[in-house]
Write an enzyme that holds these catalytic residues in place. Structure first.
Site, PDB file in Angstrom:
ATOM      1  N   ILE A  92      38.104 -13.287  -7.688  1.00 13.39           N
ATOM      2  CA  ILE A  92      37.924 -11.842  -7.487  1.00 13.39           C
ATOM      3  C   ILE A  92      38.213 -11.487  -6.034  1.00 13.39           C
ATOM      4  O   ILE A  92      37.615 -12.059  -5.116  1.00 13.39           O
ATOM      5  CB  ILE A  92      36.492 -11.406  -7.868  1.00 13.39           C
ATOM      6  N   GLY A 133      30.759 -19.488  -7.972  1.00 14.46           N
ATOM      7  CA  GLY A 133      30.863 -18.240  -7.213  1.00 14.46           C
ATOM      8  C   GLY A 133      31.627 -17.183  -7.983  1.00 14.46           C
ATOM      9  O   GLY A 133      31.256 -16.816  -9.100  1.00 14.46           O
ATOM     10  N   ASP A 134      32.725 -16.685  -7.387  1.00 13.98           N
ATOM     11  CA  ASP A 134      33.534 -15.653  -8.035  1.00 13.98           C
ATOM     12  C   ASP A 134      34.841 -16.236  -8.579  1.00 13.98           C
ATOM     13  O   ASP A 134      35.806 -15.510  -8.796  1.00 13.98           O
ATOM     14  CB  ASP A 134      33.838 -14.523  -7.046  1.00 13.98           C
ATOM     15  N   GLU A 135      34.852 -17.536  -8.806  1.00 12.74           N
ATOM     16  CA  GLU A 135      36.068 -18.202  -9.280  1.00 12.74           C
ATOM     17  C   GLU A 135      35.899 -18.646 -10.737  1.00 12.74           C
ATOM     18  O   GLU A 135      34.876 -19.223 -11.106  1.00 12.74           O
ATOM     19  CB  GLU A 135      36.376 -19.414  -8.399  1.00 12.74           C
TER      20      GLU A 135
END
Length: 208
Positions: A92, A133-135
């Site tokens: 993201i 995380g955002d992955e």
């Protein structure tokens, strides 16, 4: 007469013995049925716990541990059965800014929306995981790089349809960068992820 009485008594004893044996067998059968039922319940419970342990609590997608197992299976299928697969890494854009400015609750909502779009954009057999995380990562068998790009385009179209509104900042434009790597037989999980990451970060820098 005495012999007849003895025979009758013996027959009566044998009948009682047979009846007790039958009753014992019935009791054992009931115990076996009960034990099998309890074993099934324990097995189902263990399976539920195992599934829960392999899922990400926030998004409902598979977690990093599940991905580690699946990517090893992917390489095994590639080497033994020549089944090719592609790996797509999604990240993201400017997610830290969203968390810093709008808070972690808003960040969690963004993660959930991205996860929902991934589920809408890929097939049920495709392996979707929150890598950390955002992955996010998607592992897809029988897929070339061009086919993987089509999937990414579908995902981006689905993401644009979804609106994210924050009471602090109004409507937020969520963008996600993606990188593709098609597995080679000489690859390792680490080298495959590294190539997908490089492709993703190259696109991220281009879009900034």
């Amino acid at each position: 007469k005495h012999i007849k009485n003895l025979l009758s008594l013996n027959k009566e004893r044998e009948l009682k013995k047979a009846q007790r044996t039958k009753e014992n067998i019935n009791v054992l059968k009931k115990r076996i049925v009960k034990a099998e039922h309890e074993a099934r319940k324990m097995s189902e419970k263990a399976e539920t716990f195992q599934t829960a342990a392999m899922k990400d609590g926030l998004t409902g997608l598979y977690n990093r541990s599940a991905f580690d197992v699946r990517v090893k299976e992917g390489f095994q299928n590639l080497q033994e059965r020549k089944i090719n697969f592609a790996l797509i890494v999604f990240d993201i854009d400017k997610f830290k800014e969203i968390n810093d400015k709008l808070g972690h609750i808003a960040g969690d909502k963004v993660l959930k929306k991205v996860a929902q779009c991934l589920e809408e954009s890929f097939r049920k057999d495709d392996f979707l995981s929150r890598y950390g995380g955002d992955e996010f990562v998607v592992l897809i068998e029988h897929m070339s790089e061009s086919m993987a790009r089509e999937r990414i385009n579908t995902f981006n179209a689905n993401l644009k349809k979804r609106k994210f509104v924050s009471y602090k900042a109004g409507e937020i434009d969520i963008r996600v960068s993606a990188g593709i790597a098609v597995a080679r037989e000489e690859d390792t999980p680490e080298s495959l992820i590294a190539r997908a990451d490089q492709a993703m970060y190259a696109l991220k820098q281009k879009n900034q």
